[in-house]
Design a protein around this motif. Structure first.
Motif, PDB file in Angstrom:
ATOM      1  N   ASP A  71       0.879  -1.176   0.000  1.00  0.00           N
ATOM      2  CA  ASP A  71       0.000   0.000   0.000  1.00  0.00           C
ATOM      3  C   ASP A  71       0.911   1.219   0.000  1.00  0.00           C
ATOM      4  OD1 ASP A  71      -1.631   2.186   0.561  1.00  0.00           O
ATOM      5  OD2 ASP A  71      -2.874   1.084   1.982  1.00  0.00           O
ATOM      6  N   GLU A  72       1.180   1.735  -1.180  1.00  0.00           N
ATOM      7  CA  GLU A  72       2.106   2.864  -1.317  1.00  0.00           C
ATOM      8  C   GLU A  72       1.590   4.119  -0.637  1.00  0.00           C
ATOM      9  OE1 GLU A  72       3.235   3.530  -5.364  1.00  0.00           O
ATOM     10  OE2 GLU A  72       4.107   1.543  -5.570  1.00  0.00           O
ATOM     11  N   THR A  73       0.275   4.333  -0.621  1.00  0.00           N
ATOM     12  CA  THR A  73      -0.268   5.554  -0.027  1.00  0.00           C
ATOM     13  C   THR A  73      -0.043   5.607   1.481  1.00  0.00           C
ATOM     14  OG1 THR A  73      -2.483   4.587   0.185  1.00  0.00           O
ATOM     15  CG2 THR A  73      -2.021   5.831  -1.836  1.00  0.00           C
ATOM     16  N   GLN A  74      -0.079   4.447   2.128  1.00  0.00           N
ATOM     17  CA  GLN A  74       0.152   4.405   3.578  1.00  0.00           C
ATOM     18  C   GLN A  74       1.555   3.943   3.927  1.00  0.00           C
ATOM     19  OE1 GLN A  74      -2.885   2.437   5.816  1.00  0.00           O
ATOM     20  NE2 GLN A  74      -4.524   3.453   4.725  1.00  0.00           N
ATOM     21  N   ASN A  75       2.356   3.614   2.911  1.00  0.00           N
ATOM     22  CA  ASN A  75       3.729   3.165   3.104  1.00  0.00           C
ATOM     23  C   ASN A  75       3.787   1.891   3.973  1.00  0.00           C
ATOM     24  OD1 ASN A  75       6.445   3.550   2.409  1.00  0.00           O
ATOM     25  ND2 ASN A  75       6.882   4.481   4.392  1.00  0.00           N
ATOM     26  N   ILE A  76       2.906   0.935   3.639  1.00  0.00           N
ATOM     27  CA  ILE A  76       2.805  -0.310   4.394  1.00  0.00           C
ATOM     28  C   ILE A  76       2.931  -1.497   3.447  1.00  0.00           C
ATOM     29  CG2 ILE A  76       1.329  -1.755   5.860  1.00  0.00           C
ATOM     30  CD1 ILE A  76       0.060   0.825   6.903  1.00  0.00           C
ATOM     31  N   TYR A  78       2.227  -5.466   3.096  1.00  0.00           N
ATOM     32  CA  TYR A  78       1.311  -6.457   3.667  1.00  0.00           C
ATOM     33  C   TYR A  78       1.680  -7.861   3.224  1.00  0.00           C
ATOM     34  CZ  TYR A  78      -2.067  -2.908   5.089  1.00  0.00           C
ATOM     35  OH  TYR A  78      -2.681  -1.853   5.698  1.00  0.00           O
ATOM     36  N   ASN A 123      -0.766  -3.090  11.257  1.00  0.00           N
ATOM     37  CA  ASN A 123      -2.112  -3.562  10.939  1.00  0.00           C
ATOM     38  C   ASN A 123      -2.131  -5.074  11.099  1.00  0.00           C
ATOM     39  OD1 ASN A 123      -2.768  -0.970  10.220  1.00  0.00           O
ATOM     40  ND2 ASN A 123      -2.837  -1.345   8.024  1.00  0.00           N
ATOM     41  N   GLY A 142       0.298  -6.032   8.404  1.00  0.00           N
ATOM     42  CA  GLY A 142       0.837  -4.857   7.727  1.00  0.00           C
ATOM     43  C   GLY A 142       2.062  -4.362   8.459  1.00  0.00           C
ATOM     44  N   LYS A 144       5.028  -1.344   8.571  1.00  0.00           N
ATOM     45  CA  LYS A 144       5.424   0.001   8.128  1.00  0.00           C
ATOM     46  C   LYS A 144       6.799  -0.048   7.494  1.00  0.00           C
ATOM     47  CE  LYS A 144       4.207   4.391   8.326  1.00  0.00           C
ATOM     48  NZ  LYS A 144       3.059   4.874   7.601  1.00  0.00           N
TER      49      LYS A 144
END
Length: 145
Positions: A71-76, A78, A123, A142, A144
Motif C-alpha cells: 500500500d504505497e499511499t500508507q507506506n505499508i 502487507y 495492521n 501490515g 510500516k
C-alpha cells in the motif's frame, strides 16, 4: 515477465518449507522497498507467525497460503497467511507481561512471540472464513516500510 506478487502462493506447512516461505515474503518486502534496517524486525515477526502455523495448525500436515502486496499511499507492506488448520486467533492472546509480574527468570516460557508480533505490525487482522471453498484461518499483517 515479472511474477504477479498479489496472487496466493501455496507452501507445505513444514519446517523444511519455512525458509522458502520466509524468503518469498522477504524478497517481496525488499521489492516493495521496505527499508533494509527494518528487515530483521520483519523477519522475526514472520518467523513467529509462520513457525506457529507449522507447529500448531495441523496434526498431519497441510498447506500455508501466502499473499504479498504493498500500500504505497500508507507506506505499508502487507502479507497474508491462510491455512486450513485448527482455528486459532493469535490476536486474542494476552500479553503475558500484563498478568505475570514476577521476575523475568521466574516466568513461564511462551507467549511473548505473539506480543512481539502485535508490537511489530501496524495492521493486524484475523478471520476464520471461507477461503478457496473451505473454512480457513486468515491472518493479514501490515508492516510500516
Amino acid at each position: 515477465m515479472q511474477e504477479n506478487l498479489s496472487e496466493w502462493k501455496k507452501f507445505p506447512a513444514s519446517e523444511d518449507a519455512y525458509e522458502s516461505i520466509k524468503d518469498f515474503i522477504l524478497d517481496a518486502a525488499k521489492n516493495f522497498n521496505v527499508k533494509q534496517e527494518k528487515i530483521l524486525r520483519l523477519e522475526l515477526g514472520i518467523e513467529e507467525i509462520v513457525i506457529n502455523i507449522i507447529h500448531y495448525a495441523y496434526k498431519d500436515g497441510g498447506d500455508i497460503f501466502v499473499k504479498v502486496y504493498d500500500d504505497e499511499t500508507q507506506n505499508i507492506f502487507y502479507f497474508e497467511l491462510a491455512d486450513y488448520g485448527t482455528p486459532f486467533n493469535p490476536l486474542e492472546k494476552i500479553d503475558p507481561r500484563s498478568v505475570d509480574k514476577s521476575e523475568i527468570q521466574d516466568r513461564k516460557i511462551g507467549g511473548f512471540g505473539i506480543a512481539f508480533v502485535k508490537k511489530t505490525f501496524v495492521n493486524l487482522s484475523y478471520a476464520y472464513e471461507n477461503f478457496q471453498g473451505q473454512k480457513a484461518n486468515h491472518l493479514t499483517l501490515g508492516f510500516k516500510k
